[in-house]
Enzyme design. Structure first.
Site, mmCIF file in Angstrom:
data_model
loop_
_atom_site.group_PDB
_atom_site.id
_atom_site.type_symbol
_atom_site.label_atom_id
_atom_site.label_comp_id
_atom_site.label_asym_id
_atom_site.label_seq_id
_atom_site.Cartn_x
_atom_site.Cartn_y
_atom_site.Cartn_z
ATOM 1 N N ARG A 146 -28.432 -2.471 20.489
ATOM 2 C CA ARG A 146 -29.627 -2.648 19.678
ATOM 3 C C ARG A 146 -29.256 -3.242 18.322
ATOM 4 O O ARG A 146 -28.107 -3.150 17.873
ATOM 5 C CB ARG A 146 -30.341 -1.314 19.457
ATOM 6 C CG ARG A 146 -30.787 -0.604 20.727
ATOM 7 C CD ARG A 146 -31.397 0.747 20.382
ATOM 8 N NE ARG A 146 -31.913 1.448 21.560
ATOM 9 C CZ ARG A 146 -31.230 2.339 22.266
ATOM 10 N NH1 ARG A 146 -29.982 2.647 21.910
ATOM 11 N NH2 ARG A 146 -31.772 2.938 23.306
ATOM 12 N N LYS A 170 -29.623 5.998 19.576
ATOM 13 C CA LYS A 170 -30.769 6.825 19.204
ATOM 14 C C LYS A 170 -30.422 8.303 19.353
ATOM 15 O O LYS A 170 -29.715 8.692 20.275
ATOM 16 C CB LYS A 170 -31.977 6.484 20.083
ATOM 17 C CG LYS A 170 -32.617 5.141 19.737
ATOM 18 C CD LYS A 170 -33.904 4.925 20.516
ATOM 19 C CE LYS A 170 -34.606 3.639 20.087
ATOM 20 N NZ LYS A 170 -35.866 3.442 20.817
ATOM 21 N N HIS A 240 -33.434 -8.378 20.173
ATOM 22 C CA HIS A 240 -33.888 -7.733 21.413
ATOM 23 C C HIS A 240 -33.881 -8.708 22.586
ATOM 24 O O HIS A 240 -33.715 -8.293 23.730
ATOM 25 C CB HIS A 240 -35.284 -7.137 21.217
ATOM 26 C CG HIS A 240 -35.249 -5.646 21.080
ATOM 27 N ND1 HIS A 240 -34.656 -5.021 20.011
ATOM 28 C CD2 HIS A 240 -35.688 -4.654 21.892
ATOM 29 C CE1 HIS A 240 -34.762 -3.715 20.158
ATOM 30 N NE2 HIS A 240 -35.369 -3.456 21.297
ATOM 31 N N ARG A 243 -30.469 -8.566 23.931
ATOM 32 C CA ARG A 243 -30.295 -7.275 24.630
ATOM 33 C C ARG A 243 -30.961 -7.316 26.000
ATOM 34 O O ARG A 243 -30.375 -6.923 27.018
ATOM 35 C CB ARG A 243 -30.882 -6.157 23.769
ATOM 36 C CG ARG A 243 -30.913 -4.766 24.413
ATOM 37 C CD ARG A 243 -31.345 -3.750 23.364
ATOM 38 N NE ARG A 243 -31.819 -2.487 23.906
ATOM 39 C CZ ARG A 243 -31.043 -1.459 24.213
ATOM 40 N NH1 ARG A 243 -29.728 -1.562 24.077
ATOM 41 N NH2 ARG A 243 -31.550 -0.326 24.672
ATOM 42 N N HIS A 266 -30.178 4.182 27.391
ATOM 43 C CA HIS A 266 -31.488 4.776 27.656
ATOM 44 C C HIS A 266 -31.324 6.232 28.069
ATOM 45 O O HIS A 266 -30.513 6.547 28.939
ATOM 46 C CB HIS A 266 -32.204 4.022 28.782
ATOM 47 C CG HIS A 266 -32.708 2.677 28.371
ATOM 48 N ND1 HIS A 266 -32.979 1.672 29.278
ATOM 49 C CD2 HIS A 266 -33.000 2.161 27.148
ATOM 50 C CE1 HIS A 266 -33.416 0.597 28.639
ATOM 51 N NE2 HIS A 266 -33.430 0.878 27.347
ATOM 52 N N TYR A 275 -36.616 -3.318 34.042
ATOM 53 C CA TYR A 275 -35.808 -4.491 34.397
ATOM 54 C C TYR A 275 -35.828 -4.763 35.890
ATOM 55 O O TYR A 275 -35.519 -5.876 36.325
ATOM 56 C CB TYR A 275 -34.375 -4.312 33.891
ATOM 57 C CG TYR A 275 -34.311 -4.330 32.392
ATOM 58 C CD1 TYR A 275 -34.400 -5.535 31.690
ATOM 59 C CD2 TYR A 275 -34.209 -3.162 31.657
ATOM 60 C CE1 TYR A 275 -34.386 -5.550 30.315
ATOM 61 C CE2 TYR A 275 -34.187 -3.173 30.279
ATOM 62 C CZ TYR A 275 -34.275 -4.382 29.610
ATOM 63 O OH TYR A 275 -34.270 -4.401 28.235
#
Length: 299
Positions: A146, A170, A240, A243, A266, A275
């Site tokens: 990211r 995250k 992004h 990515r 994730h 995806y």
């Protein structure tokens, strides 16, 4: 009521370790909730009802809020009320069971393999700033990290021996991701040039501005947009997109959804599954172009 919101936000920031950006998003949503309560004449949270929550979301929708914004409002409200419930400030959570507007599934945009390879190959490496910018783009595409993960990266997060990055993702979760030979080559060049940017030996940031400071998210976005325009990409280039391109190209080649999940960091594989829609689109286009029974007959 204001003090309850502030205590909750402090908890998110200091105990849950949410980013300031996320906490500010929650603050904005809860300020709207508070304004709604004041307009209704409420002076404590116990007075709010399920119908009130529905009315708040409907009001936001009428004001032109997107389904994503309404969903964020509902999520922030529900979690805050859950916090109040745990503190016995309310006896039930009136937001439980309330549904927001349906969000349309938008597939991430990516750049096809040939176009992206051509773009990166033609990136110049004559000036230190060019080497820096190319190193950033190679990392974004090679490792699928990211924007915030790239800007937060320190020199010590690089391991050339096994070509891996230590990434702070995250929720302050650390993961290790690989980077390719093209990234390794240009990163080696950048580390030699980096000394001319660094004003202090104490600066640990991997990517520096010409003033010697850690490069900001905004600055990285601007540099990518600059190169996308200069080198003739049809769409605006942003982090992004690199990515998404990384994830799509890895999935198209390997069909390993779990590996892509780990690469992207994730928490849930359901996030990664978007995806698979892209992968199916690619398959469908190939089928339509190649299968003799799929091609339209000439009139």
């Amino acid at each position: 009521m204001e003090s309850d919101i502030q205590r909750y936000l402090n908890r998110l920031l200091h105990e849950k370790r949410y980013s300031e950006h996320t906490v500010n998003n929650y603050r904005r949503q809860l300020e709207k909730l508070l304004a709604f309560c004041h307009a209704a004449g409420y002076n404590n949270w116990q007075q709010i009802t399920t119908q009130d929550i529905r009315m708040l979301i409907a009001k936001r929708h009428r004001q032109g809020a997107s389904p994503s914004s309404s969903a964020l409002q509902l999520s922030a409200t529900r979690r805050f009320l859950e916090f109040l419930l745990s503190e016995k400030k309310i006896t039930i959570n009136p937001a439980v069971g309330v549904r927001g507007p349906k969000k349309a599934k938008r597939l991430p945009k990516n750049i096809d393999v040939d176009s992206l390879n051509h773009f990166l190959d033609q990136m110049p490496e004559d000036e230190p700033i060019e080497v820096r910018d190319k190193a950033m783009m190679e990392l974004l595409y090679s490792s699928g990290i990211r924007l915030t993960e790239l800007s937060a990266m320190d020199i010590d997060d690089l391991s050339f021996s096994d070509q891996t990055l230590r990434v702070l993702g995250k929720g302050n979760k650390i993961r290790e991701v690989p980077f390719g030979n093209s990234s390794k080559k240009v990163l080696s060049l950048w580390l030699k040039e980096r000394n001319s940017f660094a004003k202090s030996g104490d600066e640990k940031a991997l990517f520096l501005s010409q003033q010697g400071n850690r490069l900001t998210n905004r600055a990285i976005q601007q540099r990518l947009a600059h190169w996308g325009k200069k080198l003739g990409l049809n769409d605006r280039l942003h982090p992004h997109k690199l990515r998404h391109s990384c994830a799509t190209h890895v999935l198209e080649s390997s069909s390993d959804l779990r590996a892509v999940q780990e690469l992207l960091g994730h928490a849930s594989i359901s996030t990664t599954q978007i995806y698979t829609h892209l992968d199916f689109q690619h398959l469908a286009k190939t089928y339509d172009a190649a299968h003799p029974r799929a091609r339209k007959k000439k009139e």
